[in-house]
Every structure is written in C-alpha cells, then in structure tokens.
Design a protein around this motif. Structure first.
Motif, PDB file in Angstrom:
ATOM      1  N   GLY A 128       0.760  -1.240   0.000  1.00 26.73           N
ATOM      2  CA  GLY A 128       0.000   0.000   0.000  1.00 26.73           C
ATOM      3  C   GLY A 128       0.790   1.289   0.000  1.00 26.73           C
ATOM      4  N   ASP A 129       0.092   2.393  -0.277  1.00 25.34           N
ATOM      5  CA  ASP A 129       0.680   3.715  -0.486  1.00 25.34           C
ATOM      6  C   ASP A 129       1.811   3.617  -1.508  1.00 25.34           C
ATOM      7  N   LEU A 130       1.432   3.167  -2.695  1.00 25.99           N
ATOM      8  CA  LEU A 130       2.394   2.967  -3.773  1.00 25.99           C
ATOM      9  C   LEU A 130       2.824   4.304  -4.374  1.00 25.99           C
TER      10      LEU A 130
ATOM     11  N   SER B 240      -4.839   4.523   1.008  1.00 16.74           N
ATOM     12  CA  SER B 240      -5.509   5.810   0.814  1.00 16.74           C
ATOM     13  C   SER B 240      -4.640   6.867   0.139  1.00 16.74           C
ATOM     14  N   HIS B 241      -3.321   6.687   0.070  1.00 14.23           N
ATOM     15  CA  HIS B 241      -2.481   7.627  -0.678  1.00 14.23           C
ATOM     16  C   HIS B 241      -2.496   7.330  -2.183  1.00 14.23           C
ATOM     17  N   ASP B 242      -3.242   6.324  -2.587  1.00 18.16           N
ATOM     18  CA  ASP B 242      -3.229   5.915  -3.991  1.00 18.16           C
ATOM     19  C   ASP B 242      -4.446   6.382  -4.780  1.00 18.16           C
ATOM     20  N   TYR B 243      -5.321   7.151  -4.183  1.00 19.65           N
ATOM     21  CA  TYR B 243      -6.505   7.618  -4.885  1.00 19.65           C
ATOM     22  C   TYR B 243      -6.980   8.933  -4.281  1.00 19.65           C
ATOM     23  N   PHE B 244      -7.932   9.545  -4.951  1.00 15.68           N
ATOM     24  CA  PHE B 244      -8.468  10.814  -4.467  1.00 15.68           C
ATOM     25  C   PHE B 244      -9.395  10.571  -3.283  1.00 15.68           C
TER      26      PHE B 244
ATOM     27  N   PHE C 209       1.851  -8.510   8.391  1.00 14.79           N
ATOM     28  CA  PHE C 209       2.845  -7.544   7.932  1.00 14.79           C
ATOM     29  C   PHE C 209       2.123  -6.245   7.569  1.00 14.79           C
ATOM     30  N   THR C 210       2.588  -5.124   8.112  1.00 10.62           N
ATOM     31  CA  THR C 210       1.890  -3.852   7.932  1.00 10.62           C
ATOM     32  C   THR C 210       2.860  -2.719   7.575  1.00 10.62           C
ATOM     33  N   GLY C 211       2.292  -1.543   7.321  1.00 12.77           N
ATOM     34  CA  GLY C 211       3.083  -0.363   6.982  1.00 12.77           C
ATOM     35  C   GLY C 211       2.420   0.884   7.534  1.00 12.77           C
ATOM     36  N   HIS C 212       2.282   1.905   6.702  1.00 18.68           N
ATOM     37  CA  HIS C 212       1.579   3.159   6.967  1.00 18.68           C
ATOM     38  C   HIS C 212       2.297   4.092   7.942  1.00 18.68           C
ATOM     39  N   SER C 213       2.709   3.601   9.096  1.00 16.00           N
ATOM     40  CA  SER C 213       3.300   4.483  10.112  1.00 16.00           C
ATOM     41  C   SER C 213       4.732   4.881   9.774  1.00 16.00           C
TER      42      SER C 213
END
Length: 451
Positions: A56-58, A90-94, A233-237
C-alpha cells in the motif's frame, strides 16, 4: 509445505519527476525526488522466481502520472520473471487530499489529476488479483495460494475516501471469515498483509491516533489467530517495528516496515518454513547520483530530522517563514502558524535552550539521578537527544540502556503524569520507557513461530 520466501516493501510513495520544475528539497520524512531511484535500487538485485510484496501507499498522493510510471516499473519486474503481489491504500486515490506539483521557486500548484479509488483494482489487477483464489470486491482484498500449504491474505482496509477510520468493511469481514475457515480446513498456514497497523507500531502511536489503525484493531488479531495465523505484515506508520499481543497459546505478531522512500530506507526479506518465519532487514543499496558524500541512511535521516531541527531553531530565532515551511510538511498550515505564533515561538525558544540539568531540577526525585550526575549534563541540550530518540523510534531497536539522560526524561514524564491522571489521560511514562528500552523483540532480524 514447501519453503517459500519473498521480499516486502511498503509506502513506496512513488512521485513522478514530471511534477517538479527542478529538484527541490521538500521538508518531509520522505525523499520524494528520489522515490523512483530508491525503488529501482531496492529491486535491481531481484532475480527470476523471486516474489515481491507491496503493502500500500504505492504513490505519493494518487497522481495519475505517478501510477502510470510505477506500473511500468512493475511490468519491468514481471518481464524479468519476478512475481509481484500488490495492493493499494488511501495515498493511492483521491480521498479529498490535494495533489500538487512544484514550481521552480518551490511553490505548490494544485492542478494534478488523481486516480479514483475504483480504478485501482483494474490498474493493478495483473499484480496479484489476477492470481487470486478469492477476493472481496468492495474492499479490494484478495487471497492467493503461491505454494501448497500456504495462503496469503491481502487485507485492504483503506478509508473508502471518507478520511475518517481505516479498517475492514462488513463485506471484507464476511469474506475473511469464510476464507479463513477454508484455509484452516485445508491445513494451510495463513500469512496476513495489511497497510494499516494492527498493533501500535511505536509505543506512542495509539496515543496519537487510532483511526489510522486496522479497525477493529483491538479484536481482529484474535480472529486471525483462530484461522491458524500468527503474523501480519503492515506499513503506513513508516516505523520499523515488531510488536506482539498474547494469545491463549503463544503470541500474535505485527511486523511493521519502514517507508521505502523515507527514513530509514529499509525493506525486508521473509523466509517461510513449516514452523517459523525468518525476517531480515535490508537497506536500499546506494546508487550513483543521489548527490551526497554520505551514506543513504544518513541522507534520508538528514532529510527527515534536518527539517525538524531547522523548524525548532527557526521558532527560537523568530523566523516565521522557516517555521511555516517546516510545519507545512506535517500538515500544519501557515494560517495556524500565524494564529499560534506567540506560543510556537515561546516553545521553540524554551526547547532550543533547555539542557538536561535544567530539566533534572524539575523532576529530581522522579528521575532517580543525583545532583552530581545531573551537573555533568549541564551543557548537553535536550532537543538533539529527543531527535535521536525519534530516530530510533523509526529505525527500531532502541539502545538507551544505562543512559541517565533517558532517566531524566522519563522522570519528568512521571511528574507530569500526575496531572494527566487528573484529566484522565496517560500515563505516558511506560510509553516513554518502551521508546527508550524497547519491548524485547528485535525490530530488524527476528525468527517468529508459526505454531
């Protein structure tokens, strides 16, 4: 189950250079200008048969051109025989947030086309969804079975454009329950992937926000464990961290990975065996042309913490323009700086001038440090030490054992915890202590049980 391995990267935040009139330094924890080179450098050593998972957040903010260029890079990997499983966030779309390009003077122009959320499924269909054994259309979550005995669940918990709470929607919960039970019946080992953290990725994370966790974060891990899972496995932070919560038998682990294009420039290699997984941290290899005679680690560190240091020094010196530039990077607008300029300047001056002896005098008993020891720190400033603490929060594996400066800071927090208790906030002292001393898990290289 046959052994299986993959590389894991998250929060690529790819940003097309077409949105720059020239190279500009953006005060941010991400190195936006270098995002393309960092991704290419991280994946250049992959070979045919390898698996790459992107959680995510590509893109930076869902810009059309950023997606187009990033998809070309993924197709290049595919042509080399590398399997890519990807999903978006959510950083991948409007979702209401503005995208922008930079003019030569560094100013932002908000006229960038963005991708709509529903278009992402088709755009990235060839990188994971096309191999799915099952998927949930509404959330765009899916599951694949790369080898017999192993099921990978990609749980898309984005905010659906609401910009409020991130988590699994009702259809995704129903889909997960059905697929999780079928996975258990097959006797497969399930591995879970999500963009948003299931556990706080730093001790203070859930004190700041819970809307950016994988809702319902306080109960979902027990459901995942009921299907035989032990790891997500996660990301975002953008924090490199391993945390856990106890189960009736054993632990459930959340392996959070740093942003690839930020600080620290880390990604992971994961090897799956029948009874365990081995997680190894890798640093993005340096490449020619990032124009610094320093390590990439230091380059990204300065990009992140350099602007924070400049912002505090700017506040202490009364440089409002510098403060506006720095705080804008963390979404504090210029009009708010104008409104709160007097307290901002006061706080900047106090923080910039504070040394450990002055701080010790505010919490003598709580710190457990005597005056003789505290006097040795009279000329040591608190602020640079706090930046070092923040650095270890992001990079993982804090190492402040035996450092009396940590005792003074935790002593001060213990003192103010008394007042926080009155207004039913905190306590923060245990949080700060874990930031200094860790939770006993190796955030970089660790072997985790799967049974």
């Amino acid at each position: 189950m046959a052994n299986f391995s993959f590389y894991l990267a998250t929060d690529i935040h790819y940003y097309s250079k077409e949105y720059f009139r020239k190279k500009v330094f953006i005060p941010d924890q991400l190195r936006a200008w270098d995002s393309r080179e960092m991704f290419i450098s991280a994946t250049d050593g992959l070979k045919a048969g390898d698996v790459l998972i992107l959680t995510g957040d590509l893109t930076k903010n869902g810009e059309v051109k950023s997606h187009e260029e990033f998809l070309l890079l993924l197709r290049g990997l595919k042509e080399r025989g590398i399997t890519v499983y990807a999903f978006t966030a959510s950083h991948d779309y409007f979702n209401g947030a503005k995208s922008y390009r930079y003019e030569e003077d560094g100013s932002k122009i908000h006229d960038v086309d963005k991708v709509e959320r529903r278009a992402l499924w088709d755009m990235y269909y060839e990188f994971g969804p096309c191999d799915a054994m099952s998927f949930d259309e509404e959330s765009m979550s899916y599951a694949v079975r790369p080898v017999a005995g192993l099921t990978l669940f990609f749980l898309n918990g984005d905010d659906f454009g609401s910009y409020t709470v991130c988590g699994l929607c009702p259809s995704a919960r129903s889909w997960l329950k059905k697929q999780g039970e079928e996975c258990k019946k097959r006797g497969d080992i399930p591995l879970f992937f999500a963009h948003y953290p299931l556990f706080p990725s730093s001790p203070i994370y859930d004190k700041i926000t819970t809307k950016n966790m994988l809702d319902p974060y306080n109960e979902l891990y027990t459901e995942l464990a009921s299907y035989g899972g032990r790891v997500i496995f996660t990301g975002h932070s953008h924090v490199h961290n391993v945390s856990s919560q106890p189960l009736e038998k054993g632990e459930f682990y959340d392996v959070s990975t740093a942003a690839l294009s930020g600080f620290p420039p880390f990604y992971r290699k994961v090897e799956v065996f029948g009874d365990r997984i081995d997680v190894t941290t890798l640093t993005v290899p340096e490449w020619k042309g990032y124009d610094q005679a320093i390590s990439l680690y230091e380059y990204t560190r300065q990009g992140f913490f350099g602007f924070i240091e400049d912002t505090v020094k700017g506040a202490a010196a009364g440089d409002k323009a510098l403060v506006k530039e720095g705080l804008n990077a963390i979404s504090i607008t210029g009009d708010k700086v104008d409104k709160f300029w007097l307290p901002i300047r006061y706080f900047g001056k106090k923080l910039n001038g504070l040394d450990f002896y002055k701080l010790w005098k505010k919490c003598k008993k709580k710190s457990g440090i005597d005056k003789k020891e505290a006097l040795l720190l009279k000329d040591q400033k608190v602020f640079p030490f706090l930046l070092k603490l923040a650095e270890t929060v992001y990079a993982g594996n804090p190492s402040f054992e035996g450092d009396i400066r940590a005792n003074i800071i935790t002593g001060y927090v213990k003192k103010i915890d008394f007042w926080l208790k009155i207004i039913k906030k905190g306590p923060f002292a245990p949080v700060v202590e874990e930031m200094f001393f860790g939770n006993g898990l190796d955030d970089s290289n660790i072997s985790l049980p799967l049974i």
